[in-house]
Motif scaffolding. Structure first.
Motif, short mmCIF file in Angstrom:
data_model
loop_
_atom_site.label_atom_id
_atom_site.label_comp_id
_atom_site.label_asym_id
_atom_site.label_seq_id
_atom_site.Cartn_x
_atom_site.Cartn_y
_atom_site.Cartn_z
N VAL A 461 53.72 48.77 23.02
CA VAL A 461 52.74 49.51 23.81
C VAL A 461 51.77 50.23 22.89
N LEU A 462 50.49 50.13 23.22
CA LEU A 462 49.43 50.83 22.49
C LEU A 462 48.70 51.70 23.51
N ALA A 463 48.69 53.01 23.30
CA ALA A 463 48.11 53.92 24.29
C ALA A 463 47.10 54.84 23.63
N ARG A 464 46.01 55.10 24.36
CA ARG A 464 44.99 56.03 23.88
C ARG A 464 44.58 56.94 25.03
N VAL A 465 44.62 58.25 24.77
CA VAL A 465 44.18 59.23 25.77
C VAL A 465 43.16 60.15 25.09
N GLY A 466 42.16 60.58 25.85
CA GLY A 466 41.12 61.44 25.29
C GLY A 466 40.50 62.31 26.35
N LEU A 467 39.84 63.35 25.89
CA LEU A 467 39.15 64.27 26.79
C LEU A 467 37.88 64.74 26.10
N ARG A 468 36.78 64.73 26.84
CA ARG A 468 35.49 65.15 26.33
C ARG A 468 34.93 66.24 27.24
N GLY A 469 34.58 67.40 26.64
CA GLY A 469 33.96 68.48 27.38
C GLY A 469 32.50 68.62 26.99
N GLU A 470 31.60 68.78 27.99
CA GLU A 470 30.17 68.75 27.73
C GLU A 470 29.44 69.81 28.55
N THR A 471 28.30 70.25 28.02
CA THR A 471 27.42 71.16 28.75
C THR A 471 25.99 70.96 28.28
N VAL A 472 25.04 71.19 29.17
CA VAL A 472 23.62 71.05 28.87
C VAL A 472 22.91 72.31 29.36
N THR A 473 22.18 72.98 28.48
CA THR A 473 21.47 74.19 28.88
C THR A 473 20.36 73.85 29.86
N GLY A 474 20.08 74.80 30.75
CA GLY A 474 19.01 74.62 31.71
C GLY A 474 19.38 73.82 32.93
N THR A 475 20.63 73.38 33.00
CA THR A 475 21.06 72.59 34.15
C THR A 475 22.10 73.32 35.00
N GLY A 476 22.77 74.31 34.41
CA GLY A 476 23.88 74.95 35.10
C GLY A 476 25.07 74.03 35.24
N TRP A 477 25.16 73.01 34.37
CA TRP A 477 26.20 71.99 34.50
C TRP A 477 27.13 72.01 33.30
N GLN A 478 28.41 71.91 33.58
CA GLN A 478 29.43 71.65 32.57
C GLN A 478 30.37 70.60 33.14
N GLY A 479 30.94 69.79 32.27
CA GLY A 479 31.80 68.74 32.77
C GLY A 479 32.91 68.37 31.81
N LEU A 480 34.00 67.86 32.38
CA LEU A 480 35.11 67.32 31.61
C LEU A 480 35.23 65.83 31.93
N SER A 481 35.37 65.03 30.90
CA SER A 481 35.45 63.58 31.07
C SER A 481 36.74 63.07 30.45
N PRO A 482 37.79 62.88 31.26
CA PRO A 482 39.04 62.31 30.73
C PRO A 482 38.91 60.80 30.60
N ARG A 483 39.59 60.24 29.61
CA ARG A 483 39.58 58.80 29.39
C ARG A 483 40.95 58.37 28.88
N ALA A 484 41.40 57.22 29.33
CA ALA A 484 42.72 56.73 28.93
C ALA A 484 42.72 55.21 28.95
N SER A 485 43.55 54.63 28.08
CA SER A 485 43.69 53.18 28.01
C SER A 485 45.08 52.85 27.50
N VAL A 486 45.73 51.89 28.12
CA VAL A 486 47.07 51.48 27.74
C VAL A 486 47.08 49.96 27.61
N LYS A 487 47.60 49.46 26.49
CA LYS A 487 47.75 48.02 26.26
C LYS A 487 49.22 47.70 26.06
N TRP A 488 49.70 46.74 26.83
CA TRP A 488 51.10 46.30 26.73
C TRP A 488 51.14 44.87 26.20
#
Length: 765
Positions: A461-488
């Motif tokens: 098994v080969l597994a990859r998990v990640g998380l990316r946090g982002e924000t942009v000024t002037g938008t009032g927006w922040q976000g979290l982007s989870p990502r995952a992949s598993v190879k068997w």
């Protein structure tokens, strides 16, 4: 690598794990015992372990993680008698050992070594789905339009759609064309097109390879929804100055490169089209257009293992003509039409493996830090007649990207940040009329991201998990982007992958996707009125290898879009903030790839995609223009072993959607004196009446391209080539023109590329 070095590396056994607090470092220099000159590419290994390295051109080497005590070093090089030296290594200390080798003959038995293909290594070590790698040499084997083009080859990969022949742009798995992150050596380029999108900006002689990730990419990549395309510059390994000159119907290219003292590689290339001169051979009409590219790359490897590289690119497209040439004018005397656009890029990157102390502090077997700095610019200007109407758009992106990579056993961890400062300008003026600016937008937001990505490589098994946090000024927006992949791995040659995650984008391009040709783009940055778009996507697939150079990959995918900005076709020029309308949508499909790698005489790939896309806008549900349901590309290259090489590409696809014209409204002039509508000797204005948005589809498209290349090796290698695009002159519909003045009304089809021959020659040395 020398044969002796290779044999020693293969003969080394698996070492016992050394504790981080019981290792040291050995460094030194290997020289010729008689001439005292440095010996390059000598293998220096610690006997009984897998710890080893090769000396640089200066003869220097560094061995990290050497067990404390009195290990034995073995130094070897073809043409020299191997030497063994015992050295004392203290915990956490650095030991210096110089070795002089004595020249002597070495008799070797026949050894055949086949390096593992990049694609096979990707299959074994990466959980990312759908990745496609194409080397620079493969570009030259695909039939060309004008000359080899990275973006034209990208269009032939699974999951990728080109809406027509006249654009090098591409749509990946149902996404819009501005949703693709395009990188040159890891640095972003916003609009990599020439000639109204007909050709890409990458000079083929500078391309080492490119990699397309059509989805499921790691958390280290952000700012785009659909795909990542990374073009890696070619590194010239030969010393001295080497180069190539390419002459095609499109342009002339000159490239130079080399390596200095084995530690510094460089290349530079320039290209200039002569489309303006070429057209004048066939017609008296002028084409006042040309483009220019300049690209360079330099990389230096330090004795401590660190590398410093710099990449630069500048490109410019120019149209400069009198409006009288077009039979129209917006100013007295004809005026001037000025239209230019282009990209600029300057990027610097530094990567440094950490020594024993830093590695021990991170609790790792090995570690590396990376830092990138870049400044990317895109600008376009359209001036219709000496300032009677002028549009300007510019986007500057200054970016910093840093990362720490840590390896321990089967675990790999990446942690980093990305910070961007944007400077956006967008204006429309009519200075010739003395009026104020019609539109003037200036914006300078910043975006910040942090991410972590962890991979575990087990036996099955080969597994990859990640998380990316982002924000942009002037938008009032922040976000979290989870990502995952598993190879068997069901077996050594069969694996199944499941991947999913979220992507975001805050730099949309203001364009009319309905237009059949993308002449240029206006780029914007999200603000209070322009949303940050996002997409959730999932991928399930399997990959089966047959030997070392052939594999089959099948993947199904699904993407859901939210807050997707689409150009508002009914925006009010006097209202700010209504340039976009928000839509939602979905794309899903199946991609099949059958590939034979370039190790055989016959190589290439078969790429088939089935895809469905729809969007929900204010006027209801509609299919975007890239909604090509069935798309097949067969690309082959045959090199029988002589001087000739042959290439072919067969493309077949169902029609893309368009808005049909179902009628015509005649606007007549009213004469109040006679209380009637004038009908004689008066121009009649006719306005088309469109049907349901993208409710009709063009017919099936097909095209066969062929090429042949003659290679004449020598001190200078000559390689003339001939390509036939659309070899049997298929009549593929580009657009329709309707005439409702006829009875019955008529519809005339304008076709895409006819039979189009292309010739050129490349000379390398």
């Amino acid at each position: 690598m020398s044969w002796t070095a290779l044999l020693f590396l293969l003969a080394m056994g698996q070492p016992p794990a050394a504790r981080p607090d019981s290792i040291g470092e050995v460094r030194g220099r290997v020289i010729d015992a008689e001439s005292r000159a440095p010996v390059a590419a000598a293998a220096v290994v610690v006997r009984g372990t897998r710890i080893g390295t090769l000396t640089g051109d200066d003869g220097r080497y560094v061995l990290s993680g050497v067990p404390a005590g009195r290990p034995t070093l073995v130094v070897s090089r073809v043409g020299y008698t191997p030497a063994t030296r015992e050295v004392t290594v203290a915990t956490g200390e650095r030991t210096t050992l110089d070795v002089a080798l004595t020249a002597g003959g070495t008799q070797l038995t026949t050894v055949r070594v086949a390096a593992e293909a990049t694609e096979r290594e990707q299959f074994r070590l990466s959980a990312a789905p759908g990745v496609m790698t194409v080397r620079g040499e493969t570009l030259k084997r695909v039939p060309v339009i004008g000359e080899p083009d990275v973006l034209r080859v990208v269009q032939l990969l699974p999951g990728v759609v080109a809406t027509n022949d006249f654009t090098a742009g591409y749509n990946v798995r149902g996404g819009e064309s501005d949703q693709n992150l395009v990188l040159l050596d890891g640095f972003p380029i916003y609009n990599p097109f020439h000639l109204g999108g007909l050709f890409g900006t990458f000079i083929d002689e500078t391309v080492g390879e490119f990699e397309l990730m059509p989805g499921g990419f790691p958390a280290r990549y952000g700012t785009r929804l659909s795909s990542v395309l990374n073009v890696v510059p070619k590194a010239e390994a030969r010393s001295g100055v080497h180069g190539a000159v390419g002459v095609s119907l499109l342009a002339t290219t000159v490239s130079l490169g080399g390596t200095v003292r084995g530690s510094t590689s460089w290349n530079v290339a320039a290209r200039r089209t002569y489309a303006d001169r070429f057209v004048s051979v066939f017609t008296d009409n002028q084409l006042p257009y040309w483009f220019t590219d300049v690209q360079s790359h330099i990389r230096h490897r330090f004795s401590n293992g660190g590398t410093l590289s710099a990449t630069a690119y500048w490109g410019s497209d120019v149209i400069d003509a009198s409006l009288a040439l077009f039979g129209d004018s917006s100013s007295a005397g004809g005026g001037r039409l000025a239209f230019d656009w282009g990209n600029s890029l300057l990027g610097v990157a530094y990567a440094q493996p950490l020594g024993a102390r830093g590695t021990r502090w991170l609790g790792a077997d090995s570690a590396r830090i990376m830092q990138r700095l870049s400044s990317t610019g895109f600008g376009t200007t359209l001036d219709l007649g000496n300032g009677s109407l002028r549009f300007d758009n510019s986007l500057a992106d200054r970016r910093a990207w840093g990362e720490v990579a840590r390896w321990r056993g089967r675990h790999e961890t990446l942690a980093g940040y990305e910070w961007s400062s944007y400077q956006l300008g967008f204006s429309a003026t009519a200075s010739a009329a003395g009026s104020d600016a019609i539109l003037d937008v200036n914006n300078g937001p910043t975006a910040a991201s942090v991410y972590v990505d962890h991979t575990v490589r087990g036996s099955r098994v080969l597994a990859r998990v990640g998380l990316r946090g982002e924000t942009v000024t002037g938008t009032g927006w922040q976000g979290l982007s989870p990502r995952a992949s598993v190879k068997w791995f069901a077996s050594r040659d069969l694996a199944f992958t499941v991947s999913g995650g979220r992507t975001t984008q805050w730099t949309p391009a203001l364009r009319n996707e309905q237009a059949p040709v993308r002449v240029f783009d206006f780029w914007l940055v999200a603000n209070r009125s322009t949303p940050v778009a996002s997409a959730w996507q999932g991928i399930v697939g399997g990959e089966r290898w047959f030997g070392a150079s052939r594999f089959v990959r099948l993947e199904t995918w699904l993407k859901d879009y939210d807050r997707l900005p689409v150009s508002n076709l009914f925006n009010d020029p006097d209202v700010r903030g209504d340039e976009f309308v928000e839509t939602e949508g979905r794309s899903y499909g199946v991609d099949l790839l059958v590939r034979q790698l370039e190790s055989q005489k016959l190589s290439g790939w078969l790429a088939y995609s089935y895809g469905v896309s729809w969007r929900d806008g204010p006027e209801g549900r509609f299919a975007p223009v890239q909604d090509r349901r069935h798309n097949l590309n067969v690309v082959t290259s045959y090199r029988p072993g002589g001087r000739f090489g042959y290439g072919a590409r067969l493309g077949l696809g169902t029609g893309t959607p368009f808005t049909d014209v179902v009628g015509q409204l005649v606007r007549r002039r009213y004469d109040p004196l006679s209380n009637s509508f004038a009908t004689q000797n008066v121009p009649v204005s006719r306005e088309p009446i469109g049907g349901r948005r993208n409710g009709a589809r063009f017919p099936l498209v097909q095209r066969l391209d062929l090429s042949v290349t003659l290679t004449r090796p020598g001190k200078r290698t000559w390689a003339p080539y001939l390509s036939l695009v659309n070899a049997y002159n298929a009549r593929n519909v580009f657009t329709y023109i309707f005439d409702y003045t006829a009875n019955p009304p008529t519809r005339t089809a304008f076709t895409q590329f006819p039979l189009l021959p292309t010739v050129g020659v490349t000379v390398t040395w």
